[in-house]
Write a protein that holds these residues in place. Sequence first.
Motif, short mmCIF file in Angstrom:
data_model
loop_
_atom_site.label_atom_id
_atom_site.label_comp_id
_atom_site.label_asym_id
_atom_site.label_seq_id
_atom_site.Cartn_x
_atom_site.Cartn_y
_atom_site.Cartn_z
N ILE A 62 0.86 -1.18 0.00
CA ILE A 62 0.00 0.00 0.00
C ILE A 62 0.90 1.23 0.00
CG2 ILE A 62 -1.75 1.33 1.25
CD1 ILE A 62 -2.66 -1.31 2.54
N MET A 63 0.79 2.05 -1.03
CA MET A 63 1.55 3.30 -1.11
C MET A 63 0.68 4.45 -0.64
SD MET A 63 4.73 3.35 -2.12
CE MET A 63 4.63 5.14 -2.30
N ILE A 64 1.19 5.24 0.28
CA ILE A 64 0.49 6.43 0.76
C ILE A 64 1.36 7.65 0.51
CG2 ILE A 64 -0.45 7.62 2.78
CD1 ILE A 64 -1.06 4.91 4.01
N THR A 65 0.76 8.67 -0.10
CA THR A 65 1.49 9.92 -0.34
C THR A 65 0.78 11.06 0.38
OG1 THR A 65 0.29 10.15 -2.44
CG2 THR A 65 2.51 9.24 -2.54
N MET A 66 1.59 11.91 1.02
CA MET A 66 1.08 13.08 1.73
C MET A 66 2.07 14.20 1.48
SD MET A 66 -1.45 13.89 3.77
CE MET A 66 -1.94 15.03 5.10
N VAL A 67 2.00 14.76 0.28
CA VAL A 67 2.98 15.77 -0.14
C VAL A 67 2.31 17.14 -0.18
CG1 VAL A 67 4.45 14.11 -1.31
CG2 VAL A 67 2.58 15.14 -2.58
N GLY A 68 3.00 18.13 -0.77
CA GLY A 68 2.52 19.50 -0.63
C GLY A 68 1.53 19.99 -1.67
N TYR A 69 1.88 19.85 -2.94
CA TYR A 69 1.13 20.49 -4.02
C TYR A 69 0.81 19.49 -5.13
CZ TYR A 69 2.70 24.77 -1.75
OH TYR A 69 2.93 25.76 -0.82
N PRO A 70 -0.17 19.80 -5.98
CA PRO A 70 -0.45 18.91 -7.12
C PRO A 70 0.78 18.62 -7.96
CG PRO A 70 -2.24 20.48 -6.86
CD PRO A 70 -1.16 20.90 -5.89
N SER A 71 1.66 19.60 -8.11
CA SER A 71 2.90 19.37 -8.88
C SER A 71 3.75 18.29 -8.23
CB SER A 71 3.69 20.67 -9.00
OG SER A 71 4.02 21.20 -7.72
#
Length: 293
Positions: A62-71
């Motif tokens: 399971i990959m979870i991403t919690m980054v800043g911006y759509p870019s």
Amino acid sequence: MSKPVIGFIGTGVMGKSMVRNLMKAGFPVQMFTRTKEKAEELLNEGAEWQENPAELAKEADIMITMVGYPSDVKEVYFGNDGIIHNAKEGSYLVDMTTSSPQLAEEIYEKAKERGLHAYDAPVSGGDTGAKQGKLTIMAGGEAEHFEKLLPVFQVMGENVVLQGPAGAGQHTKMCNQIAIASNMMGVVEAITYAETAGLDPKTVLQSIEFGAAGSWSLSNLGPRMIDDNFDPGFYVKHFIKDMEIAIQSADQMELPVPGLKLAKSLYDELSKVGGSNDGTQALYKYYKMKAEQ
């Protein structure tokens, strides 16, 4: 039965607490972040490090991403070195960044082509909710596979709702941010009014937070404003990003959102005078500054 391996990208104000709660619940966590030093605390607590998103995706169930911006979302998901191209067939991709509904739909379609299950699942609850594992999680994606993710979501949040197909989670988060934006103006104006009228704003809160004026922002951020505590539970710069996405989506639907646009204009002014890295409650500083001019 062993628990699935979680791959996590992004350990900011909220992401760090989310990873910690997953590890406390017994999930093996591997992670990547642009600046490894920011992950050292979690690595010392048992998380494992991977050198890039591609290597992380190869290891994770399971990959979870919690980054800043759509870019940032585009950067970690797309391309030969991105998550989609390198994830194991049948694995789950969960973007918990507040991002564009249209981008969520694109991720879903490209993931589906490779036999992957993609969900958009932005959250609300700030730093406090992340630490306590009490986030609200608004998900979009296929109902058929959603049950597989519930044990993971329930470690990080206590209000988990599948809102509909891909993009529905992000649209729901836009509703959340629109409600917060206008409400925050009301909270700030109420507190500055109380102070200007010679009242003790903390005493005023004892009355108004439990009546019709009550809100999460009033109860949780109002006291921080009064104490001049502008540490970020959620950054001004990220809130501005969210409001931009909401305005763009509203414009595409030809929906007028005057309250949202006014709130964004005030936060833009706050950012211009150095408030972009403060918490969203710092709008109070801008009102105080204007009142003193």
